[in-house]
Scaffold this active site. Sequence first.
Site, short mmCIF file in Angstrom:
data_model
loop_
_atom_site.label_atom_id
_atom_site.label_comp_id
_atom_site.label_asym_id
_atom_site.label_seq_id
_atom_site.Cartn_x
_atom_site.Cartn_y
_atom_site.Cartn_z
N GLY A 19 -6.83 -17.25 1.09
CA GLY A 19 -5.69 -16.51 1.62
C GLY A 19 -5.55 -16.65 3.12
N HIS A 20 -5.87 -17.84 3.66
CA HIS A 20 -5.89 -18.00 5.12
C HIS A 20 -4.51 -17.94 5.76
CE1 HIS A 20 -4.75 -21.99 3.84
NE2 HIS A 20 -4.46 -22.30 5.09
N GLY A 65 -2.33 -15.61 5.01
CA GLY A 65 -1.89 -14.21 5.00
C GLY A 65 -2.30 -13.49 6.27
N SER A 90 -8.73 -1.70 -0.67
CA SER A 90 -7.65 -0.99 0.02
C SER A 90 -7.91 0.50 -0.07
CB SER A 90 -6.33 -1.33 -0.67
OG SER A 90 -5.33 -0.41 -0.29
N SER A 91 -7.39 1.24 0.91
CA SER A 91 -7.59 2.70 0.88
C SER A 91 -6.85 3.35 -0.29
CB SER A 91 -7.15 3.33 2.20
OG SER A 91 -5.81 3.04 2.47
N CYS A 92 -5.92 2.62 -0.93
CA CYS A 92 -5.19 3.23 -2.06
C CYS A 92 -6.03 3.28 -3.33
CB CYS A 92 -3.86 2.53 -2.30
SG CYS A 92 -4.04 0.87 -2.92
N TYR A 123 -1.72 -1.83 -8.43
CA TYR A 123 -2.45 -2.55 -7.37
C TYR A 123 -3.84 -1.93 -7.17
CZ TYR A 123 -3.47 -4.13 -2.57
OH TYR A 123 -4.05 -4.64 -1.44
N LYS A 166 -7.66 -3.55 -7.61
CA LYS A 166 -8.67 -3.55 -6.53
C LYS A 166 -9.95 -2.84 -6.97
CE LYS A 166 -6.73 -5.85 -3.19
NZ LYS A 166 -7.35 -7.09 -2.69
N HIS A 197 5.36 -3.38 4.56
CA HIS A 197 4.79 -2.06 4.82
C HIS A 197 5.59 -1.37 5.93
CE1 HIS A 197 1.27 -3.93 2.81
NE2 HIS A 197 1.17 -2.73 2.30
N TRP A 249 12.52 5.59 5.84
CA TRP A 249 12.41 6.05 4.44
C TRP A 249 11.57 7.32 4.33
CZ3 TRP A 249 10.66 0.90 1.66
CH2 TRP A 249 11.70 -0.04 1.76
#
Length: 311
Positions: A12-13, A15, A109-111, A138, A142, A181, A204
């Site tokens: 994923g370089h 990204g 991820s924190s989610c 998602y 993870k 995001h 939003w």
Amino acid sequence: MIARDAKVYVAGHRGLVGGAVTRRLARAGFSRVVTAPRERLDLTRRDEVDRFFEAERPDVVVLAAAKVGGILANDMYPADFIRDNLLIQTHVIDAAHRFGASRLLFLGSSCIYPKHAEQPLKEEALLSGPLEPTNSAYAIAKIAGLEMCRAYARQHGFGAICAMPTNLYGDDDNFDLATSHVLPALIRKFCEAKARGDARVVVWGTGTVRRELLHVDDLADACLFLLDHQTSSDPINVGTGSDLTIAELAERVRRAVGFEGAIEYDRSKPDGTPRKVLDVSRLTALGWRAQIPLDDGIPGVVRSFRERAMA
Ligand code: GFB
């Protein structure tokens, strides 16, 4: 500490995270970093991943490839998010183990933490309650990746480590308003509104929910620190430990851009989880902390967005 002549594969370089990690490794003197663009290596295809690992046999793998997006993209395309992430991480973790990598860094991820978990979020809160519905697909992918790392460590003695970063931002972010995001979206909205002379910017949700934001260069630094120092496959939070409301964030972007119009809130858009700030005491105890304050980070991204997209 990892030898600087170890062969490191950054998945994923291109990204936001993979790019920052690749640059950080180069700065630290790693001389054998390998990458492969999506056109050459589709990580959702097991045969391609196996062929790549068989040929390259990296010592260390940084798994920064993932399908990511903001609240609306997660909410609209949950099937894509769970499918692509499960495929990518399953193929890469399994191939890294089978083809002899000694170390793999998985990024969560924190989610992954429950919607109503106690704040700041401790690593122990994992799987202690229901998830935030806008990104549960998602988050479950993870969580599966994290569990896979722990299982491979337990069963095979595989050297997997798992970092759980908070919401990230940086120069190479996705600025597409439909899928991005919040911070890149706000930077784009305020920059374009100022350039057009608009009277208002629409943000939003209610503006009252809280988020923690970490510059991706800080995350990349933490990734290298963890590769060098972390041994357990248990998750470790990476963040700043402080948060702010979306309204406060919008105000900071407004000031950084120099927009003088009004801010309006579109309550038909989802707020998502009410608060998501990480307890970073585990990482702090190891000796790492974030260095880039939001008030330096935001103007930096505003500058780079203007140079790249508005020149
Ligand atoms: O950053 P964001 O899309 O994702 O949204 P999450 C954070 C908050 O900012 C939400 C509000 O309350 C949004 O309603 N917001 C205000 C905006 N204006 C905007 C805007 O123009 N664009 C966007 N995108 N938001 C994601 C998860 O959750 O966080 C992912 O969906 C991942 O799975 C990521 O975990 C880190 O923080 O709500």
